[in-house]
Design a protein around this motif. Structure first.
Motif, PDB file in Angstrom:
ATOM      1  N   THR A 121       0.870  -1.166   0.000  1.00  0.00           N
ATOM      2  CA  THR A 121       0.000   0.000   0.000  1.00  0.00           C
ATOM      3  C   THR A 121       0.908   1.217   0.000  1.00  0.00           C
ATOM      4  OG1 THR A 121      -1.730  -1.180   1.215  1.00  0.00           O
ATOM      5  CG2 THR A 121      -1.812   1.239   1.237  1.00  0.00           C
ATOM      6  N   VAL A 122       0.726   2.093  -0.956  1.00  0.00           N
ATOM      7  CA  VAL A 122       1.686   3.161  -1.235  1.00  0.00           C
ATOM      8  C   VAL A 122       1.469   4.364  -0.323  1.00  0.00           C
ATOM      9  CG1 VAL A 122       2.506   4.778  -2.993  1.00  0.00           C
ATOM     10  CG2 VAL A 122       1.860   2.430  -3.640  1.00  0.00           C
ATOM     11  N   ALA A 123       2.569   4.917   0.166  1.00  0.00           N
ATOM     12  CA  ALA A 123       2.525   6.176   0.917  1.00  0.00           C
ATOM     13  C   ALA A 123       3.880   6.860   0.810  1.00  0.00           C
ATOM     14  CB  ALA A 123       2.176   5.936   2.386  1.00  0.00           C
ATOM     15  N   GLY A 124       3.862   8.167   0.570  1.00  0.00           N
ATOM     16  CA  GLY A 124       5.081   8.957   0.626  1.00  0.00           C
ATOM     17  C   GLY A 124       5.660   9.403  -0.694  1.00  0.00           C
TER      18      GLY A 124
ATOM     19  N   VAL B 121       9.812   6.717   1.444  1.00  0.00           N
ATOM     20  CA  VAL B 121       8.748   5.925   0.814  1.00  0.00           C
ATOM     21  C   VAL B 121       8.722   4.506   1.373  1.00  0.00           C
ATOM     22  CG1 VAL B 121       7.853   5.031  -1.366  1.00  0.00           C
ATOM     23  CG2 VAL B 121       8.832   7.319  -1.275  1.00  0.00           C
ATOM     24  N   GLN B 122       9.886   3.925   1.593  1.00  0.00           N
ATOM     25  CA  GLN B 122       9.931   2.571   2.143  1.00  0.00           C
ATOM     26  C   GLN B 122       9.310   2.514   3.535  1.00  0.00           C
ATOM     27  OE1 GLN B 122      14.159   1.953   1.813  1.00  0.00           O
ATOM     28  NE2 GLN B 122      13.973   0.736  -0.052  1.00  0.00           N
ATOM     29  N   HIS B 123       9.649   3.502   4.366  1.00  0.00           N
ATOM     30  CA  HIS B 123       9.129   3.512   5.733  1.00  0.00           C
ATOM     31  C   HIS B 123       7.630   3.760   5.759  1.00  0.00           C
ATOM     32  CE1 HIS B 123       9.029   3.951  10.038  1.00  0.00           C
ATOM     33  NE2 HIS B 123       8.700   5.238   9.977  1.00  0.00           N
ATOM     34  N   LEU B 124       7.175   4.774   5.046  1.00  0.00           N
ATOM     35  CA  LEU B 124       5.756   5.108   5.090  1.00  0.00           C
ATOM     36  C   LEU B 124       4.909   4.044   4.391  1.00  0.00           C
ATOM     37  CD1 LEU B 124       5.763   8.968   4.540  1.00  0.00           C
ATOM     38  CD2 LEU B 124       5.937   7.662   6.659  1.00  0.00           C
ATOM     39  N   SER B 125       5.397   3.499   3.291  1.00  0.00           N
ATOM     40  CA  SER B 125       4.652   2.430   2.620  1.00  0.00           C
ATOM     41  C   SER B 125       4.629   1.161   3.466  1.00  0.00           C
ATOM     42  CB  SER B 125       5.251   2.146   1.244  1.00  0.00           C
ATOM     43  OG  SER B 125       5.095   3.249   0.376  1.00  0.00           O
ATOM     44  N   GLY B 126       5.695   0.927   4.218  1.00  0.00           N
ATOM     45  CA  GLY B 126       5.696  -0.218   5.137  1.00  0.00           C
ATOM     46  C   GLY B 126       4.618  -0.081   6.189  1.00  0.00           C
ATOM     47  N   ILE B 127       4.475   1.130   6.737  1.00  0.00           N
ATOM     48  CA  ILE B 127       3.428   1.379   7.728  1.00  0.00           C
ATOM     49  C   ILE B 127       2.051   1.223   7.098  1.00  0.00           C
ATOM     50  CG2 ILE B 127       2.363   3.190   9.136  1.00  0.00           C
ATOM     51  CD1 ILE B 127       5.189   4.246   9.679  1.00  0.00           C
ATOM     52  N   ALA B 128       1.855   1.819   5.922  1.00  0.00           N
ATOM     53  CA  ALA B 128       0.556   1.730   5.255  1.00  0.00           C
ATOM     54  C   ALA B 128       0.208   0.288   4.916  1.00  0.00           C
ATOM     55  CB  ALA B 128       0.564   2.587   3.991  1.00  0.00           C
ATOM     56  N   THR B 129       1.197  -0.485   4.508  1.00  0.00           N
ATOM     57  CA  THR B 129       0.957  -1.881   4.136  1.00  0.00           C
ATOM     58  C   THR B 129       0.573  -2.716   5.350  1.00  0.00           C
ATOM     59  OG1 THR B 129       2.508  -1.677   2.290  1.00  0.00           O
ATOM     60  CG2 THR B 129       2.009  -3.907   3.062  1.00  0.00           C
ATOM     61  N   MET B 130       1.297  -2.559   6.465  1.00  0.00           N
ATOM     62  CA  MET B 130       0.930  -3.284   7.675  1.00  0.00           C
ATOM     63  C   MET B 130      -0.458  -2.860   8.159  1.00  0.00           C
ATOM     64  SD  MET B 130       2.766  -3.501  11.430  1.00  0.00           S
ATOM     65  CE  MET B 130       3.860  -4.867  11.057  1.00  0.00           C
ATOM     66  N   THR B 131      -0.734  -1.573   8.108  1.00  0.00           N
ATOM     67  CA  THR B 131      -2.039  -1.079   8.542  1.00  0.00           C
ATOM     68  C   THR B 131      -3.155  -1.714   7.727  1.00  0.00           C
ATOM     69  OG1 THR B 131      -1.061   1.034   9.222  1.00  0.00           O
ATOM     70  CG2 THR B 131      -3.431   0.996   8.846  1.00  0.00           C
ATOM     71  N   ALA B 132      -2.978  -1.778   6.420  1.00  0.00           N
ATOM     72  CA  ALA B 132      -4.001  -2.364   5.558  1.00  0.00           C
ATOM     73  C   ALA B 132      -4.249  -3.833   5.900  1.00  0.00           C
ATOM     74  CB  ALA B 132      -3.591  -2.222   4.097  1.00  0.00           C
ATOM     75  N   ARG B 133      -3.200  -4.538   6.302  1.00  0.00           N
ATOM     76  CA  ARG B 133      -3.371  -5.948   6.691  1.00  0.00           C
ATOM     77  C   ARG B 133      -4.199  -6.061   7.967  1.00  0.00           C
ATOM     78  NH1 ARG B 133       2.937  -7.242   5.516  1.00  0.00           N
ATOM     79  NH2 ARG B 133       2.768  -7.574   3.240  1.00  0.00           N
ATOM     80  N   TYR B 134      -3.973  -5.151   8.901  1.00  0.00           N
ATOM     81  CA  TYR B 134      -4.763  -5.165  10.131  1.00  0.00           C
ATOM     82  C   TYR B 134      -6.220  -4.815   9.845  1.00  0.00           C
ATOM     83  CZ  TYR B 134      -1.176  -6.079  13.609  1.00  0.00           C
ATOM     84  OH  TYR B 134      -0.229  -6.693  14.380  1.00  0.00           O
ATOM     85  N   VAL B 135      -6.432  -3.828   8.991  1.00  0.00           N
ATOM     86  CA  VAL B 135      -7.804  -3.470   8.634  1.00  0.00           C
ATOM     87  C   VAL B 135      -8.514  -4.662   8.001  1.00  0.00           C
ATOM     88  CG1 VAL B 135      -9.200  -2.017   7.116  1.00  0.00           C
ATOM     89  CG2 VAL B 135      -7.317  -1.007   8.406  1.00  0.00           C
ATOM     90  N   ALA B 136      -7.863  -5.359   7.096  1.00  0.00           N
ATOM     91  CA  ALA B 136      -8.469  -6.513   6.445  1.00  0.00           C
ATOM     92  C   ALA B 136      -8.799  -7.609   7.452  1.00  0.00           C
ATOM     93  CB  ALA B 136      -7.537  -7.049   5.359  1.00  0.00           C
ATOM     94  N   ALA B 137      -7.927  -7.782   8.447  1.00  0.00           N
ATOM     95  CA  ALA B 137      -8.138  -8.844   9.437  1.00  0.00           C
ATOM     96  C   ALA B 137      -9.296  -8.537  10.376  1.00  0.00           C
ATOM     97  CB  ALA B 137      -6.859  -9.059  10.247  1.00  0.00           C
TER      98      ALA B 137
END
Length: 285
Positions: free
Chosen positions: A56-59, A113-129
């Protein structure tokens, strides 16, 4: 492309980050030794930033600002939107400009971009769960100086922001209660001080009614299992929002969210998210 966050100074962030990498103010610092010695001043590069994983892209607008800070005439084309979910191998950005400037800005841009996209990607996984139950909240467990950016990234992943700092809501935790003497006394003091938003942490069922009677506007149900959370939610009976916190991970969040709480807060979104695998490859023009 413009990028603006309330309370965040993009120009200063870019300037300070580049200054750190260039060693400005340090003996011998203030320049990119490698690029200055190896790359001709008039050499030009083109490059593509791409993701090696599904993310999930951010930054990306912030990355663009790094390149433009060192080469205002560089051409930057952002290819995907913030918060967009992309497959591995997706091109995220194309750019061209002075080779020295792009190479000097490269690491700062990628780190962001790596740091912010990493956060966005983990967040999206939690939302899906959570399967549509409750809303996901971040916390104040952020890297000093990066709170506004990290909380922006959680929004890109589908979370909502908890309080931004110590100033925008009271959060009464066990240590505050220990000093005040009781939950109701701690909450009462906040009420008498004129605080509008009062979050009170409780870890026992018998603390709920005293907190509500004293004027808490939000309950943080700390380290309660699903059975106790359901009991707490039933007792509160929607008088105030309820937030579950503690012991939350991808394996447990589904059952926690399904107990009827309004929110689930997760510190690891900003505290422990791994960096996304994003690269940038250049070639001479």
């Amino acid at each position: 492309m413009t990028f603006s966050l309330t309370g965040f100074d993009l120009d200063r962030f870019v300037r300070d980050t580049l200054a750190e990498d260039l060693g400005k103010g340090l003996p011998g610092g203030g320049r990119d030794v490698t690029s200055d010695s190896v790359i001709p001043a008039d050499a030009r590069f083109s490059g593509v930033m791409d993701s090696r994983d599904a993310i999930t892209v951010a930054g990306l607008p912030i990355a663009a600002a790094f390149f433009r800070a060192l080469d205002p005439a560089c051409e930057v084309e952002v290819l995907v939107g913030e918060g967009e979910v992309v497959a591995a191998g997706t091109d995220l950005m194309r750019l061209s400009g002075l080779a020295r400037a792009l190479l000097t800005a490269e690491r700062s841009a990628l780190n962001t971009v790596q740091h912010l996209s990493g956060i966005a990607t983990m967040t999206a996984r939690y939302v899906a769960a959570m399967h549509g139950h409750a809303a996901l909240l971040d916390t104040r467990k952020t890297i000093p100086g990066l709170r506004h950016l990290e909380k922006y990234a959680t929004r890109m992943g589908g979370a909502q922001n908890h309080r931004m700092g110590l100033w925008d809501a009271a959060m009464i935790k066990d240590n505050h209660v220990a000093v005040a003497g009781s939950v109701d006394e701690a909450v009462g003091r906040a009420v008498r001080a004129g605080v509008r938003d009062i979050i009170c942490e409780v870890d026992r069922i018998d603390q709920i009614e005293p907190a509500l009677r004293a004027g808490a506007t939000h309950l943080l149900l700390d380290n309660m299992g699903p059975a106790m959370l359901r009991e707490a939610v039933a007792l509160v009976a929607r008088r105030v929002p309820c937030e579950a916190s503690g012991g939350v991970n991808l394996d447990t969040i589904g059952a926690i969210a399904a107990t009827g709480v309004d929110y689930v807060s997760v510190g690891r979104l900003t505290q422990s998210a791994p960096a996304a695998d994003i690269g940038l490859d250049f070639q001479l023009l």
